[in-house]
Design a protein around this motif. Sequence first.
Motif, PDB file in Angstrom:
ATOM      1  N   CYS A  99      -7.032   2.731   2.488  1.00 17.11           N
ATOM      2  CA  CYS A  99      -5.813   2.769   1.670  1.00 17.11           C
ATOM      3  C   CYS A  99      -6.044   1.975   0.395  1.00 17.11           C
ATOM      4  CB  CYS A  99      -4.615   2.207   2.429  1.00 17.11           C
ATOM      5  SG  CYS A  99      -4.675   0.426   2.722  1.00 17.11           S
ATOM      6  N   MET A 100      -5.109   2.106  -0.522  1.00 13.79           N
ATOM      7  CA  MET A 100      -4.988   1.153  -1.607  1.00 13.79           C
ATOM      8  C   MET A 100      -3.871   0.200  -1.230  1.00 13.79           C
ATOM      9  SD  MET A 100      -5.607   3.407  -5.081  1.00 13.79           S
ATOM     10  CE  MET A 100      -5.571   1.984  -6.179  1.00 13.79           C
ATOM     11  N   GLU A 101      -4.111  -1.086  -1.380  1.00 11.71           N
ATOM     12  CA  GLU A 101      -3.142  -2.086  -0.944  1.00 11.71           C
ATOM     13  C   GLU A 101      -1.832  -1.902  -1.708  1.00 11.71           C
ATOM     14  OE1 GLU A 101      -3.178  -6.828   0.183  1.00 11.71           O
ATOM     15  OE2 GLU A 101      -4.492  -6.115  -1.428  1.00 11.71           O
ATOM     16  N   TRP A 102      -0.710  -1.860  -0.959  1.00  8.45           N
ATOM     17  CA  TRP A 102       0.596  -1.628  -1.555  1.00  8.45           C
ATOM     18  C   TRP A 102       1.663  -2.341  -0.729  1.00  8.45           C
ATOM     19  CZ3 TRP A 102       5.108   1.053   0.050  1.00  8.45           C
ATOM     20  CH2 TRP A 102       6.038   1.264  -0.968  1.00  8.45           C
ATOM     21  N   PRO A 103       2.652  -2.968  -1.365  1.00 10.42           N
ATOM     22  CA  PRO A 103       2.785  -3.167  -2.806  1.00 10.42           C
ATOM     23  C   PRO A 103       1.669  -4.075  -3.325  1.00 10.42           C
ATOM     24  CG  PRO A 103       4.868  -3.588  -1.670  1.00 10.42           C
ATOM     25  CD  PRO A 103       3.809  -3.496  -0.615  1.00 10.42           C
ATOM     26  N   ASP A 106       0.462  -8.317  -9.412  1.00  8.64           N
ATOM     27  CA  ASP A 106       0.492  -8.077 -10.850  1.00  8.64           C
ATOM     28  C   ASP A 106      -0.879  -8.192 -11.500  1.00  8.64           C
ATOM     29  OD1 ASP A 106       3.225  -7.672 -10.801  1.00  8.64           O
ATOM     30  OD2 ASP A 106       3.691  -9.780 -11.227  1.00  8.64           O
ATOM     31  N   ASP A 107      -1.846  -8.763 -10.777  1.00 11.37           N
ATOM     32  CA  ASP A 107      -3.140  -9.012 -11.412  1.00 11.37           C
ATOM     33  C   ASP A 107      -4.329  -8.404 -10.677  1.00 11.37           C
ATOM     34  OD1 ASP A 107      -3.004 -10.662  -9.216  1.00 11.37           O
ATOM     35  OD2 ASP A 107      -3.669 -12.477 -10.253  1.00 11.37           O
ATOM     36  N   GLN A 108      -4.079  -7.760  -9.521  1.00 14.40           N
ATOM     37  CA  GLN A 108      -5.187  -7.194  -8.747  1.00 14.40           C
ATOM     38  C   GLN A 108      -4.767  -5.842  -8.161  1.00 14.40           C
ATOM     39  OE1 GLN A 108      -8.191  -9.210  -8.024  1.00 14.40           O
ATOM     40  NE2 GLN A 108      -7.245 -10.569  -9.537  1.00 14.40           N
ATOM     41  N   GLN A 109      -5.740  -4.952  -7.993  1.00 15.66           N
ATOM     42  CA  GLN A 109      -5.539  -3.796  -7.114  1.00 15.66           C
ATOM     43  C   GLN A 109      -6.761  -3.681  -6.217  1.00 15.66           C
ATOM     44  OE1 GLN A 109      -6.882  -0.200 -10.194  1.00 15.66           O
ATOM     45  NE2 GLN A 109      -4.984  -0.005  -9.109  1.00 15.66           N
ATOM     46  N   ARG A 110      -6.548  -3.127  -5.010  1.00 14.57           N
ATOM     47  CA  ARG A 110      -7.644  -3.108  -4.036  1.00 14.57           C
ATOM     48  C   ARG A 110      -7.674  -1.806  -3.257  1.00 14.57           C
ATOM     49  NH1 ARG A 110      -5.899  -8.480  -3.399  1.00 14.57           N
ATOM     50  NH2 ARG A 110      -7.479  -9.950  -4.201  1.00 14.57           N
ATOM     51  N   LEU A 111      -8.889  -1.313  -3.055  1.00 14.76           N
ATOM     52  CA  LEU A 111      -9.157  -0.294  -2.055  1.00 14.76           C
ATOM     53  C   LEU A 111      -9.708  -1.010  -0.828  1.00 14.76           C
ATOM     54  CD1 LEU A 111      -9.353   1.304  -4.859  1.00 14.76           C
ATOM     55  CD2 LEU A 111     -10.672   2.978  -3.545  1.00 14.76           C
ATOM     56  N   LEU A 112      -9.205  -0.645   0.342  1.00 15.68           N
ATOM     57  CA  LEU A 112      -9.567  -1.321   1.580  1.00 15.68           C
ATOM     58  C   LEU A 112     -10.037  -0.317   2.624  1.00 15.68           C
ATOM     59  CD1 LEU A 112      -6.419  -3.629   1.800  1.00 15.68           C
ATOM     60  CD2 LEU A 112      -8.699  -4.319   1.011  1.00 15.68           C
ATOM     61  N   TRP A 113     -11.133  -0.666   3.301  1.00 13.15           N
ATOM     62  CA  TRP A 113     -11.645   0.137   4.404  1.00 13.15           C
ATOM     63  C   TRP A 113     -11.726  -0.750   5.653  1.00 13.15           C
ATOM     64  CZ3 TRP A 113     -13.323   0.467  -0.536  1.00 13.15           C
ATOM     65  CH2 TRP A 113     -13.567   1.718  -1.103  1.00 13.15           C
ATOM     66  N   SER A 187     -13.904  -4.151   0.902  1.00 14.63           N
ATOM     67  CA  SER A 187     -12.844  -4.302  -0.089  1.00 14.63           C
ATOM     68  C   SER A 187     -13.429  -4.116  -1.478  1.00 14.63           C
ATOM     69  CB  SER A 187     -12.200  -5.694   0.017  1.00 14.63           C
ATOM     70  OG  SER A 187     -11.350  -5.948  -1.084  1.00 14.63           O
ATOM     71  N   LEU A 188     -12.759  -3.285  -2.293  1.00 12.51           N
ATOM     72  CA  LEU A 188     -13.095  -3.164  -3.707  1.00 12.51           C
ATOM     73  C   LEU A 188     -11.891  -3.665  -4.491  1.00 12.51           C
ATOM     74  CD1 LEU A 188     -15.033  -2.232  -5.957  1.00 12.51           C
ATOM     75  CD2 LEU A 188     -13.858  -0.013  -5.902  1.00 12.51           C
ATOM     76  N   SER A 189     -12.036  -4.829  -5.121  1.00 14.42           N
ATOM     77  CA  SER A 189     -10.947  -5.449  -5.878  1.00 14.42           C
ATOM     78  C   SER A 189     -11.139  -5.184  -7.366  1.00 14.42           C
ATOM     79  CB  SER A 189     -10.906  -6.964  -5.631  1.00 14.42           C
ATOM     80  OG  SER A 189     -10.708  -7.257  -4.267  1.00 14.42           O
ATOM     81  N   VAL A 190     -10.042  -4.875  -8.045  1.00 16.84           N
ATOM     82  CA  VAL A 190     -10.053  -4.608  -9.480  1.00 16.84           C
ATOM     83  C   VAL A 190      -9.131  -5.602 -10.156  1.00 16.84           C
ATOM     84  CG1 VAL A 190      -9.552  -2.923 -11.290  1.00 16.84           C
ATOM     85  CG2 VAL A 190     -10.425  -2.141  -9.067  1.00 16.84           C
ATOM     86  N   SER A 191      -9.654  -6.327 -11.142  1.00 15.98           N
ATOM     87  CA  SER A 191      -8.799  -7.217 -11.917  1.00 15.98           C
ATOM     88  C   SER A 191      -7.978  -6.388 -12.896  1.00 15.98           C
ATOM     89  CB  SER A 191      -9.639  -8.242 -12.687  1.00 15.98           C
ATOM     90  OG  SER A 191      -8.806  -9.016 -13.545  1.00 15.98           O
ATOM     91  N   LEU A 192      -6.683  -6.670 -12.972  1.00 17.68           N
ATOM     92  CA  LEU A 192      -5.801  -5.964 -13.899  1.00 17.68           C
ATOM     93  C   LEU A 192      -5.689  -6.686 -15.233  1.00 17.68           C
ATOM     94  CD1 LEU A 192      -2.978  -4.971 -11.392  1.00 17.68           C
ATOM     95  CD2 LEU A 192      -4.859  -3.543 -12.246  1.00 17.68           C
TER      96      LEU A 192
END
Length: 601
Positions: A99-103, A106-113, A187-192
């Motif tokens: 999934c993509m972590e939700w909610p 404000d500063d990160q988004q993540r894909l999680l396996w 985990s793949l974390s993306v800085s916003l």
Amino acid sequence: MRINQQLAAGKAEYPTIASLAAIGDGRSMALVGPDGNVEWFCPQRFDATPMIWPLLDRQRGGRLQLSTPGDVKTHYLDDSAVLEFEVHSASGSARVTLCMEWPGSDDQQRLLWQVDGLAGRCEFTLQFEPRPDFGSVAGEASISAEGLTYSYMGQQLLLQADCALYPDGEGWKGAISVDAGGRAGVSLSVSLEQDAPPVPVSIESVPARIEATLIAWRDWCAALECPAAYRGAVVRSAISLKLLIYAPSGAVVAAGTTSLPEHLGGERNWDYRYTWFRDAGLTLGALFGLGCRDEAHCWAQWMQRTIEQHGTPLAVLYDVNGAAPPPERNIEGVDGYRGSRPVRVGNAADGQFQLDVYGELLECVSICDSMGDDAMRAHWPHMRAAADFIAAHWQEPDQSIWEMRSAPRHYVHSKVMAWAGLQRALWLKRRHDLDGDEESWVNQAEALRQLVLRRGLSADGNNFVRAFDDDRLDASLLLLARVGFVEGGDERFVNTVDMIRKQLDEGGGALRRYPAEISDGLEGREGAFFICSFWLVEALVQTGRPREAKELYEQLLQRKGEHGLFAEEFDTRSGQHLGNVPQAFSHVGLINAALSLGSAD
């Protein structure tokens, strides 16, 4: 399906559009293939440059894969945007949750396996081969105890996994093994934030993060107001629509992808990662109908801010923040989905004149007002300006709701929406004693109506036609009763519905937008449009034929993708979905048709 070593190496055939699943976090979206591999991902926002895009080029599009040879069965967990894959290989079986972590924050988004061993031992290969901006940008990578950091264009990502990562050709690779009862995570974390490093997470926290995401989705779905008879389909469409909302601004993008073809191998490939005023009223009605008042309010606020910023004339489309989209350009050196070229970024429709968008805007104001939400009426001067614009410009030809890339014409649907816009403005003015040129609006609305009734009907006066001096039909005429231009029982509307069913039918109630012989300035033959077929369901209800409407609706539901998603179009001969996916307009059509059927019961 069987996932062999060739597929695991990223050399597989293109997945069908109908086999794709979507995950997201209210900022951007990842599309996942039937093998569990990521086919499309734009970090940070929908219309950002893609980092992973094998969906548009199997060789150059990069890889983000957690794969193992074997049989894979994929499904969404109920009432969620969380995917689960069951993998059965010769040596064992495992379950992968993605999934993509939700909610999100404000500063990160993540894909999680999350990988759970079920029996024996499963060996997974993790591959990360980014190709930012269609391969035109070179990134920089470094490996530390925290994981693999990858940076490009001021953007930073962090890949963490329960394995060592090492260089492999133009990317990085790792090996994950799980035994029965064992567990691993990625985990793949993306800085916003520009030039800011992502925040590492504990891999041990991945299961809890996925569980929190699952609970959040199920809580959201539990609050939906759905017709009981079609709850499963409506909930999946509601989730798909939610995934297409850019949470920071409230904008609804038309689709999550660019350049998935409407005609395989042809040029009908468009970038739909923007926001169209054309879709506004139908989308707002669907959101309110589902009880999604927060999303409806934010969508209305986005429209209000955008018109406040730009004024009139309105552009056809904007980006998620209400700015002009980038100029349309072709991406060279990219194969395109199954050889469908060109691949495009940006959308030239933003330079067109579409009269109907002004009616859509004022339709939204009246919908909000009737639902007790004054998000748009509070900015009445801009809405009044839209009504004045209609009064001054309705006699001009336009490109229509379908954004024809041929010469502008006097399209009946466009004129009707202009009339509807003036009617909504008059209703709002009188209801709240607002200022405005009532005399002009009344006179222009009546003149417009009389012109449509004189030149927008067939020579014998039996039915409406697509454009002045053109007796052919157009599926957008199915909306005439919905906006109140005629009653559903009006013989001319009933005849129009029946003739559309005969002339635009592609089989099984699936409708084209307009006759195949009409030139829209493009090569190739497009498919049937899901939204048009769902409009027909509503029109059948409005003309007093709910049983036929129900039968058609249930036929259309059988054409859903493997995971309940709908693209823009489908080919009735091959059964293939065509165009960008998930398509907001298609899911909005499904929702509104279900609500219409529910009201007819």
